[in-house]
Design an enzyme around this catalytic site. Structure first.
Site, PDB file in Angstrom:
ATOM      1  N   ASP A   1       0.827  -1.209   0.000  1.00 26.65           N
ATOM      2  CA  ASP A   1       0.000   0.000   0.000  1.00 26.65           C
ATOM      3  C   ASP A   1       0.863   1.262   0.000  1.00 26.65           C
ATOM      4  OD1 ASP A   1      -2.213  -1.601   0.194  1.00 26.65           O
ATOM      5  OD2 ASP A   1      -2.366  -1.404   2.372  1.00 26.65           O
ATOM      6  N   TYR A   2       0.248   2.331  -0.417  1.00 24.80           N
ATOM      7  CA  TYR A   2       0.899   3.654  -0.458  1.00 24.80           C
ATOM      8  C   TYR A   2       1.614   3.981   0.857  1.00 24.80           C
ATOM      9  CZ  TYR A   2       0.957   8.766  -1.202  1.00 24.80           C
ATOM     10  OH  TYR A   2       1.316  10.073  -1.358  1.00 24.80           O
TER      11      TYR A   2
END
Ligand code: URA
Length: 248
Positions: free
Chosen positions: A106-107
């Site tokens: 994820d970011y």
């Protein structure tokens, strides 16, 4: 020698075979100028020109390279980001070598991320039948109970109805009303750890991957990367091979 188009694309380092199948189905791949969407399509790579998103791809040019990056927060791993946010590949500078992330983080997730042009490695590590363990350190909100840890270990039902397979969970510490856990999972659904923690009522505050297969992040600092040795790649492939359930 004839081979399936998706296998050839994977050998070119475009992505896993499954990902390449998606690209073919999406009409992003052409052979001698003709868009091919048929998945069983076979080519003799020595006799045709293959393009992906309009650019010619070749397996021969590729020096197979794999790096381990300590991904910082604030970078995406997906190939197209609608917000134009920084991409993990911008952190790796190896002239003449184009690498692709193996799977996703994820970011905001930090830690161990492999980038490679070795389609075989990507395939082995990302195929759902290959149960390669991934270890995460998670800081979660609230004080987790041993009952909740047991639930996470046995498998929880996520908000979309998916039941997670058995995991290993260790409580590392509790501080300021929050808990730090180490969790090992053997599958890779989107946002899996975050969704698992939420399912037992403890949203993730920080998430870091520290191990994939036998490969540990070690002392790499955030934003740093190193090229893996041939032995490390061999070991990873052997491990991934060892976890195969439904090899095609
Ligand atoms: N699980 C998550 O929730 N996020 C990641 O980035 C990786 C695993």
């Amino acid at each position: 020698m004839e081979e399936r188009l998706q296998k050839y694309l994977a050998r070119c380092g475009i992505g896993s075979r499954r990902k390449c199948e998606e690209y073919i189905a999406q009409g992003l791949v052409a052979v001698d100028g003709e868009v091919i969407t048929e998945l069983g399509y076979k080519i003799d790579s020595g006799k045709v020109t293959v393009t992906f998103r309009g650019r010619e791809v070749k397996a021969e040019d590729q020096v197979l390279t794999t790096v381990m990056l300590n991904k910082p927060a604030g970078y995406v791993t997906t190939s197209h980001d609608q917000f134009g946010r920084p991409h993990v590949t911008q952190l790796v500078n190896l002239p003449g070598v184009r690498l692709y992330p193996v799977g996703r983080l994820d970011y905001q997730t930090t830690g161990l991320l492999l980038l490679t042009n070795d389609g075989d490695l990507t395939y082995r590590l990302t195929h759902p039948g290959h149960r390669v363990p991934k270890v995460y350190q998670a800081l979660i909100a609230g004080e987790i109970t041993s009952e909740e840890i047991r639930k996470l270990e046995k498998g929880v039902v996520l908000e979309d109805g998916f039941r997670t397979s058995p995991a290993e969970v260790r409580l590392v510490s509790m501080k300021s009303g929050n808990s730090k856990i180490e969790i090992t999972i053997y599958e890779g659904k989107n946002h899996q750890v975050r969704r698992m923690a939420k399912a037992v009522g403890h949203p993730v505050l920080r998430l870091k991957r520290i191990q994939e297969g036998g490969l540990r992040l070690g002392t790499l600092k955030e934003g740093e990367y190193r090229v893996l040795s041939e032995k490390e790649i061999r070991d990873l492939k052997r491990e991934a091979g060892g976890y195969v359930r439904n090899e095609r």
